[in-house]
Design a protein around this motif. Structure first.
Motif, PDB file in Angstrom:
ATOM      1  N   ASN A   1       0.809  -1.220   0.000  1.00 45.52           N
ATOM      2  CA  ASN A   1       0.000   0.000   0.000  1.00 45.52           C
ATOM      3  C   ASN A   1       0.845   1.274   0.000  1.00 45.52           C
ATOM      4  O   ASN A   1       0.297   2.373  -0.108  1.00 45.52           O
ATOM      5  CB  ASN A   1      -0.932   0.017   1.214  1.00 45.52           C
ATOM      6  CG  ASN A   1      -0.171   0.105   2.524  1.00 45.52           C
ATOM      7  OD1 ASN A   1       0.617  -0.775   2.847  1.00 45.52           O
ATOM      8  ND2 ASN A   1      -0.383   1.172   3.272  1.00 45.52           N
TER       9      ASN A   1
ATOM     10  N   PRO B   1      -1.575  -4.472   2.825  1.00 46.35           N
ATOM     11  CA  PRO B   1      -0.845  -3.586   3.742  1.00 46.35           C
ATOM     12  C   PRO B   1       0.462  -4.220   4.189  1.00 46.35           C
ATOM     13  O   PRO B   1       0.574  -5.441   4.296  1.00 46.35           O
ATOM     14  CB  PRO B   1      -1.808  -3.412   4.914  1.00 46.35           C
ATOM     15  CG  PRO B   1      -2.601  -4.684   4.911  1.00 46.35           C
ATOM     16  CD  PRO B   1      -2.770  -5.045   3.449  1.00 46.35           C
TER      17      PRO B   1
ATOM     18  N   MET C   1       3.974  -1.641   8.563  1.00 46.59           N
ATOM     19  CA  MET C   1       2.954  -0.856   9.246  1.00 46.59           C
ATOM     20  C   MET C   1       3.529   0.300  10.049  1.00 46.59           C
ATOM     21  O   MET C   1       4.596   0.208  10.631  1.00 46.59           O
ATOM     22  CB  MET C   1       2.142  -1.749  10.179  1.00 46.59           C
ATOM     23  CG  MET C   1       1.272  -2.740   9.444  1.00 46.59           C
ATOM     24  SD  MET C   1       2.190  -4.234   9.022  1.00 46.59           S
ATOM     25  CE  MET C   1       2.275  -5.043  10.610  1.00 46.59           C
TER      26      MET C   1
ATOM     27  N   GLU D   1      -3.423   1.113   7.740  1.00 49.47           N
ATOM     28  CA  GLU D   1      -2.656   1.242   6.499  1.00 49.47           C
ATOM     29  C   GLU D   1      -3.551   1.034   5.275  1.00 49.47           C
ATOM     30  O   GLU D   1      -3.433   1.731   4.266  1.00 49.47           O
ATOM     31  CB  GLU D   1      -1.506   0.230   6.476  1.00 49.47           C
ATOM     32  CG  GLU D   1      -0.350   0.535   7.399  1.00 49.47           C
ATOM     33  CD  GLU D   1       0.574   1.614   6.858  1.00 49.47           C
ATOM     34  OE1 GLU D   1       0.316   2.153   5.770  1.00 49.47           O
ATOM     35  OE2 GLU D   1       1.560   1.924   7.550  1.00 49.47           O
ATOM     36  N   THR D   2      -4.445   0.062   5.365  1.00 47.50           N
ATOM     37  CA  THR D   2      -5.331  -0.211   4.240  1.00 47.50           C
ATOM     38  C   THR D   2      -6.296   0.940   4.017  1.00 47.50           C
ATOM     39  O   THR D   2      -6.521   1.375   2.882  1.00 47.50           O
ATOM     40  CB  THR D   2      -6.104  -1.518   4.470  1.00 47.50           C
ATOM     41  OG1 THR D   2      -5.170  -2.565   4.727  1.00 47.50           O
ATOM     42  CG2 THR D   2      -6.932  -1.877   3.255  1.00 47.50           C
TER      43      THR D   2
END
Length: 261
Positions: free
Chosen positions: A75, A105, A108, A128-129
């Motif tokens: 991502n 993702p 992180m 994150e997504t």
């Protein structure tokens, strides 16, 4: 049929682009060799050296022509989120070349506060997504990407479905949120897909309400500990109408990857 893709730590985005391109090509060829043992049961998604636009586009098209169903990307690449011009241009290339894209993702966000109880996976990974999805929506990137792009976000889209009302509210009341986004954020749910890996029937119902029954693909996270231990159990045991269960368990994925042709 199982569709395989690499663990995100294999992406190699932090390495020199040429080395990462060679690595991606080697991994992609080995993935196809693996699937060749049972071609009716196994298919693969490729990885690409996303830190370099030309090399990433070239490998995505080569892998697609060689037999991969599409590509899996992270991502973000370092500090560059999906609204970065280079990454948007990669998505445009995938739309033009009919290459489905799965966004997973990885790497992180954390400053060390989420160091126990798998909190980076439980808090930062869904965030994150959502960050990836909102980067595309609020930046106006979807206005530049062809509607033909087949784009799916893993893990049910992370936090997106539950917090979409908050985002729409911000868009209505704050100029800075509307600055590059001409339509309400909720109007862009027809531009991407999510998977069903949410592990709770209430979450699944919300996800379908937000995304629509045609925009949810079967997801598993198999074989990892946070994945669904019996793939498809959540959807199969839900109170969804049989036609909706069929869409999520197979038909939507067949359409997304062109397996119904």
């Amino acid at each position: 049929l199982q569709i395989l893709c690499a663990t995100p730590v294999m992406f190699g985005y932090a390495y020199p682009a040429r080395a990462a391109a060679d690595w991606a090509a080697r991994m992609n060829d080995l993935a196809l060799e693996h699937c060749a043992f049972a071609p009716g049961r196994l298919k693969a998604l490729a990885q690409v050296p996303l830190q370099d636009l030309d090399l990433a586009c070239r490998e995505a098209s080569r892998a697609r022509a060689a037999g991969h169903l599409g590509v899996q990307i992270g991502n973000h690449v370092g500090p560059r989120d999906l609204d970065d011009d280079t990454l948007v241009r990669f998505l445009v290339h995938c739309a033009t070349d009919d290459i489905p894209v799965l966004v997973h993702p990885w790497d992180m966000m954390t400053d060390g506060r989420m160091k126990r109880w798998m909190l980076p996976w439980l808090v930062a990974m869904p965030a994150e997504t959502q960050l990836g999805i909102l980067s595309l929506i609020l930046s106006g990137a979807f206005e530049r990407i062809p509607r033909s792009l087949k784009l799916c976000f893993a893990h049910g889209g992370g936090s997106f479905a539950f917090l979409l009302g908050r985002v729409d509210n911000a868009w209505r009341h704050r100029d800075i949120v509307r600055q590059d986004c001409p339509q309400p954020p909720s109007s862009y749910t027809d531009r991407f897909y999510v998977d069903s890996a949410v592990f709770d029937p209430r979450s699944l119902r919300l996800l379908i309400d937000v995304m629509g029954e045609d925009r949810v693909l079967l997801g598993s996270d198999y074989p990892y500990p946070l994945g669904e231990q019996e793939v498809g159990r959540l959807v199969s045991n839900s109170d969804l109408l049989p036609a909706v269960r069929h869409k999520i368990l197979s038909a939507n994925t067949q359409t997304f990857f062109g397996l119904d042709r």
